[in-house]
Design a protein around this motif. Structure first.
Motif, PDB file in Angstrom:
ATOM      1  N   ALA A   1       0.827  -1.208   0.000  1.00 26.93           N
ATOM      2  CA  ALA A   1       0.000   0.000   0.000  1.00 26.93           C
ATOM      3  C   ALA A   1       0.862   1.260   0.000  1.00 26.93           C
ATOM      4  O   ALA A   1       0.577   2.222  -0.727  1.00 26.93           O
ATOM      5  N   LEU A   2       1.932   1.262   0.783  1.00 27.21           N
ATOM      6  CA  LEU A   2       2.823   2.424   0.794  1.00 27.21           C
ATOM      7  C   LEU A   2       3.556   2.586  -0.538  1.00 27.21           C
ATOM      8  O   LEU A   2       3.801   3.698  -0.990  1.00 27.21           O
ATOM      9  N   GLY A   3       3.920   1.468  -1.163  1.00 25.57           N
ATOM     10  CA  GLY A   3       4.561   1.539  -2.470  1.00 25.57           C
ATOM     11  C   GLY A   3       3.649   2.143  -3.520  1.00 25.57           C
ATOM     12  O   GLY A   3       4.066   2.991  -4.309  1.00 25.57           O
ATOM     13  N   ILE A   4       2.389   1.718  -3.535  1.00 23.41           N
ATOM     14  CA  ILE A   4       1.429   2.292  -4.481  1.00 23.41           C
ATOM     15  C   ILE A   4       1.226   3.778  -4.187  1.00 23.41           C
ATOM     16  O   ILE A   4       1.148   4.603  -5.102  1.00 23.41           O
ATOM     17  N   LEU A   5       1.159   4.116  -2.915  1.00 25.02           N
ATOM     18  CA  LEU A   5       0.985   5.516  -2.538  1.00 25.02           C
ATOM     19  C   LEU A   5       2.154   6.366  -3.019  1.00 25.02           C
ATOM     20  O   LEU A   5       1.970   7.466  -3.542  1.00 25.02           O
ATOM     21  N   VAL A   6       3.369   5.854  -2.872  1.00 26.79           N
ATOM     22  CA  VAL A   6       4.552   6.595  -3.327  1.00 26.79           C
ATOM     23  C   VAL A   6       4.572   6.698  -4.847  1.00 26.79           C
ATOM     24  O   VAL A   6       4.890   7.755  -5.399  1.00 26.79           O
TER      25      VAL A   6
END
Length: 83
Positions: free
Chosen positions: A50-55
């Protein structure tokens, strides 16, 4: 009222010392360590995904806004630019 406080025969048992806390059918049981590790790995991977997609989504948007900041008012409000 016959509890462990008043019953002298039960005062020296593990139940009376508080060592036997869960005595019913709904006793809390330990999960196997592998299962807990698998759950922890799933949580960590889901958060990292989720953090990777957000970044991946937010970094280009922030970069575009930063680079286009001087031109944004002219693009959004062409009548107010005075040109």
């Amino acid at each position: 009222m016959n509890t462990t406080e008043y019953d002298a025969t039960e005062q020296n048992t593990p139940e009376a010392d508080g060592l036997l806390i869960f005595d019913d059918v709904h006793e809390v049981r330990d999960e196997p360590v592998a299962f807990v590790g698998l759950q922890l790995m799933a949580v960590i991977l889901s958060y990292s995904f989720a953090l990777g997609i957000l970044v991946i989504v937010l970094a280009p948007v922030a970069l575009a806004l930063t680079l286009l900041w001087p031109y944004l008012p002219q693009m959004l409000f062409p009548n107010l630019s005075g040109l």
